[in-house]
Design a protein around this motif. Structure first.
Motif, PDB file in Angstrom:
ATOM      1  N   LEU A  27       0.814  -1.406  -0.041  1.00  0.00           N
ATOM      2  CA  LEU A  27      -0.141   0.138   0.074  1.00  0.00           C
ATOM      3  C   LEU A  27       0.695   1.051  -0.014  1.00  0.00           C
ATOM      4  CD1 LEU A  27      -2.809  -1.216   2.680  1.00  0.00           C
ATOM      5  CD2 LEU A  27      -3.070  -0.991  -0.158  1.00  0.00           C
ATOM      6  N   LEU A  28       1.932   1.102  -0.545  1.00  0.00           N
ATOM      7  CA  LEU A  28       2.793   2.487  -0.615  1.00  0.00           C
ATOM      8  C   LEU A  28       2.039   3.403  -1.598  1.00  0.00           C
ATOM      9  CD1 LEU A  28       6.132   0.642  -1.290  1.00  0.00           C
ATOM     10  CD2 LEU A  28       5.557   2.074   0.677  1.00  0.00           C
ATOM     11  N   PHE A  76      15.305   3.915   5.952  1.00  0.00           N
ATOM     12  CA  PHE A  76      14.281   5.164   6.001  1.00  0.00           C
ATOM     13  C   PHE A  76      14.958   6.352   6.071  1.00  0.00           C
ATOM     14  CE2 PHE A  76      10.741   7.315   7.713  1.00  0.00           C
ATOM     15  CZ  PHE A  76       9.781   7.468   6.548  1.00  0.00           C
ATOM     16  N   PHE A  77      14.752   7.664   5.193  1.00  0.00           N
ATOM     17  CA  PHE A  77      15.199   8.657   5.540  1.00  0.00           C
ATOM     18  C   PHE A  77      14.116   9.556   6.110  1.00  0.00           C
ATOM     19  CE2 PHE A  77      18.458   8.366   1.366  1.00  0.00           C
ATOM     20  CZ  PHE A  77      19.505   7.887   2.717  1.00  0.00           C
ATOM     21  N   ASN A  78      14.329   9.855   7.061  1.00  0.00           N
ATOM     22  CA  ASN A  78      13.362  10.517   7.951  1.00  0.00           C
ATOM     23  C   ASN A  78      12.807  12.031   7.288  1.00  0.00           C
ATOM     24  OD1 ASN A  78      11.734   9.610  10.169  1.00  0.00           O
ATOM     25  ND2 ASN A  78      13.948   9.439  10.958  1.00  0.00           N
ATOM     26  N   LYS A  79      13.773  12.805   6.786  1.00  0.00           N
ATOM     27  CA  LYS A  79      13.590  14.220   6.396  1.00  0.00           C
ATOM     28  C   LYS A  79      12.793  14.197   5.120  1.00  0.00           C
ATOM     29  CE  LYS A  79      16.875  17.211   8.490  1.00  0.00           C
ATOM     30  NZ  LYS A  79      18.281  17.729   8.183  1.00  0.00           N
ATOM     31  N   ALA A  80      13.296  13.231   4.225  1.00  0.00           N
ATOM     32  CA  ALA A  80      12.745  13.129   2.749  1.00  0.00           C
ATOM     33  C   ALA A  80      11.721  12.079   2.945  1.00  0.00           C
ATOM     34  CB  ALA A  80      13.863  12.702   1.910  1.00  0.00           C
ATOM     35  N   ASP A  81      11.181  11.275   3.812  1.00  0.00           N
ATOM     36  CA  ASP A  81      10.240  10.559   3.809  1.00  0.00           C
ATOM     37  C   ASP A  81      10.246   9.367   2.638  1.00  0.00           C
ATOM     38  OD1 ASP A  81       9.181  11.865   5.797  1.00  0.00           O
ATOM     39  OD2 ASP A  81       7.431  12.732   4.731  1.00  0.00           O
ATOM     40  N   ILE A  82      11.497   8.873   2.713  1.00  0.00           N
ATOM     41  CA  ILE A  82      12.105   8.163   1.821  1.00  0.00           C
ATOM     42  C   ILE A  82      12.165   6.559   2.120  1.00  0.00           C
ATOM     43  CG2 ILE A  82      13.853   7.489   0.131  1.00  0.00           C
ATOM     44  CD1 ILE A  82      13.890  10.159  -0.935  1.00  0.00           C
ATOM     45  N   LEU A  83      11.684   5.235   1.324  1.00  0.00           N
ATOM     46  CA  LEU A  83      11.898   4.337   2.031  1.00  0.00           C
ATOM     47  C   LEU A  83      12.886   3.702   0.831  1.00  0.00           C
ATOM     48  CD1 LEU A  83      11.137   1.518   3.428  1.00  0.00           C
ATOM     49  CD2 LEU A  83       9.614   0.900   1.498  1.00  0.00           C
ATOM     50  N   TRP A  84      14.006   3.104   1.441  1.00  0.00           N
ATOM     51  CA  TRP A  84      15.041   2.658   0.535  1.00  0.00           C
ATOM     52  C   TRP A  84      15.677   1.197   0.717  1.00  0.00           C
ATOM     53  CZ3 TRP A  84      19.722   2.150   2.999  1.00  0.00           C
ATOM     54  CH2 TRP A  84      19.999   2.981   4.179  1.00  0.00           C
ATOM     55  N   LEU A  85      16.356   0.689  -0.109  1.00  0.00           N
ATOM     56  CA  LEU A  85      16.745  -0.592  -0.251  1.00  0.00           C
ATOM     57  C   LEU A  85      18.565  -0.244  -0.243  1.00  0.00           C
ATOM     58  CD1 LEU A  85      16.898  -3.773  -0.682  1.00  0.00           C
ATOM     59  CD2 LEU A  85      16.775  -3.218  -3.117  1.00  0.00           C
ATOM     60  N   GLY A  86      19.235  -0.915   0.755  1.00  0.00           N
ATOM     61  CA  GLY A  86      20.484  -0.639   0.734  1.00  0.00           C
ATOM     62  C   GLY A  86      21.502  -1.818   1.107  1.00  0.00           C
ATOM     63  N   MET A  87      22.799  -1.423   1.738  1.00  0.00           N
ATOM     64  CA  MET A  87      23.751  -2.619   1.621  1.00  0.00           C
ATOM     65  C   MET A  87      24.620  -2.312   3.003  1.00  0.00           C
ATOM     66  SD  MET A  87      25.905  -1.854  -1.750  1.00  0.00           S
ATOM     67  CE  MET A  87      25.123  -0.663  -2.672  1.00  0.00           C
ATOM     68  N   LEU A 123      13.222   3.140  -3.166  1.00  0.00           N
ATOM     69  CA  LEU A 123      11.670   2.107  -3.348  1.00  0.00           C
ATOM     70  C   LEU A 123      10.313   2.924  -3.379  1.00  0.00           C
ATOM     71  CD1 LEU A 123      12.728  -0.631  -0.967  1.00  0.00           C
ATOM     72  CD2 LEU A 123      12.769  -0.807  -3.224  1.00  0.00           C
ATOM     73  N   ALA A 124      10.434   4.065  -2.419  1.00  0.00           N
ATOM     74  CA  ALA A 124       9.080   4.674  -2.215  1.00  0.00           C
ATOM     75  C   ALA A 124       9.327   6.128  -1.834  1.00  0.00           C
ATOM     76  CB  ALA A 124       8.065   3.963  -1.585  1.00  0.00           C
ATOM     77  N   ARG A 125       8.618   6.988  -2.140  1.00  0.00           N
ATOM     78  CA  ARG A 125       8.687   8.276  -1.846  1.00  0.00           C
ATOM     79  C   ARG A 125       7.575   8.604  -0.893  1.00  0.00           C
ATOM     80  NH1 ARG A 125      12.831  10.721  -4.295  1.00  0.00           N
ATOM     81  NH2 ARG A 125      13.428   9.688  -6.265  1.00  0.00           N
ATOM     82  N   ARG A 126       7.471   9.858  -0.096  1.00  0.00           N
ATOM     83  CA  ARG A 126       6.483  10.414   0.574  1.00  0.00           C
ATOM     84  C   ARG A 126       5.627   9.301   1.664  1.00  0.00           C
ATOM     85  NH1 ARG A 126       2.262  12.684  -3.479  1.00  0.00           N
ATOM     86  NH2 ARG A 126       3.637  13.987  -4.871  1.00  0.00           N
ATOM     87  N   CYS A 127       6.486   8.489   2.210  1.00  0.00           N
ATOM     88  CA  CYS A 127       6.018   7.545   3.197  1.00  0.00           C
ATOM     89  C   CYS A 127       6.014   8.497   4.479  1.00  0.00           C
ATOM     90  CB  CYS A 127       7.060   6.551   3.461  1.00  0.00           C
ATOM     91  SG  CYS A 127       7.322   5.647   2.058  1.00  0.00           S
ATOM     92  N   ALA A 128       4.843   8.594   5.131  1.00  0.00           N
ATOM     93  CA  ALA A 128       4.649   9.378   6.341  1.00  0.00           C
ATOM     94  C   ALA A 128       5.679   8.708   7.468  1.00  0.00           C
ATOM     95  CB  ALA A 128       3.179   9.268   6.751  1.00  0.00           C
TER      96      ALA A 128
END
Ligand code: ATP
Ligand code: MG
Length: 176
Positions: A27-28, A76-87, A123-128
């Motif tokens: 539900l992103l 998760f980048f709090n400031k930018a509300d970004i969910l990401w995949l990393g290493m 992976l997704a933006r604007r994640c609250a």
């Protein structure tokens, strides 16, 4: 033109990441479209024709190797509300490549970011908020053997990335 250096995952990895993302977070609000999934190496920002020509000449001379990448954590980048995949442990060759690209940009008079590099695929933006930890741990591997300079444009409200330059990076075996 607005530009950035990136690796583009091969189609199999894109499909696998997209599928894994949909299973874990169905539900992103703003998932990045599969064709836009990428690993930014360096944001080179707005450049002109002369700077593009300079990058073209400099990138042609680069001799950095292909890099085996393993994406195995989420963040998760709090400031930018970004969910990401990393290493968990970015390979030193990746950090070396980013350092080399920074130097190329400086040579071409292109201003670059000072903030620390955190390799990630958005992976997704604007994640609250962090939309829960994934049920299935990520494990995506691919050989990054082509470096791209991408152009980013907004067309009809949609972000489109287009390759401007590419440079093949030789794998360990080819370098023998
Ligand atoms: P949008 O900004 O419309 O949500 P986007 O972020 O995908 O879309 P761009 O802003 O053109 O498109 O960014 C292209 C790539 O460069 C993305 O990976 C983005 O995270 C990265 N990027 C953008 N601005 C910066 C910056 N100031 N520093 C580092 N990386 C950046
Ligand atoms: Mg952006």
């Amino acid at each position: 033109m607005r530009t950035f250096f990136a690796f583009i995952p091969p189609p199999e990895a894109v499909l696998a990441i997209d599928k894994w993302r949909a299973i874990n977070w169905p539900l992103l609000e703003r998932p990045v479209s599969p064709e836009n999934l990428h690993l930014t190496l360096l944001f080179s920002g707005d450049i002109n024709r002369k700077q593009l020509q300079c990058l073209h000449d400099a990138v042609r001379k680069m001799a950095e190797p292909a890099i085996d990448l393993e994406f195995n954590c989420t963040g998760f980048f709090n400031k930018a509300d970004i969910l990401w995949l990393g290493m968990q442990n970015p390979p030193i060759q990746l950090i070396a490549l980013v350092t080399a690209l920074k130097s190329v940009c400086r040579q071409c008079d292109i201003g670059i970011e000072k903030r620390e590099y955190v390799p990630h695929i958005t992976l997704a933006r604007r994640c609250a908020q962090l939309p829960g930890l994934p049920l299935i741990e990520p494990a995506f591997r691919f050989l990054a053997d082509c470096l791209y300079l991408m152009c980013s444009e907004k067309i009809g409200g949609k972000v489109i990335y287009r390759p401007l330059l590419s440079r093949r990076l030789m794998s360990h075996d080819e370098r023998q």
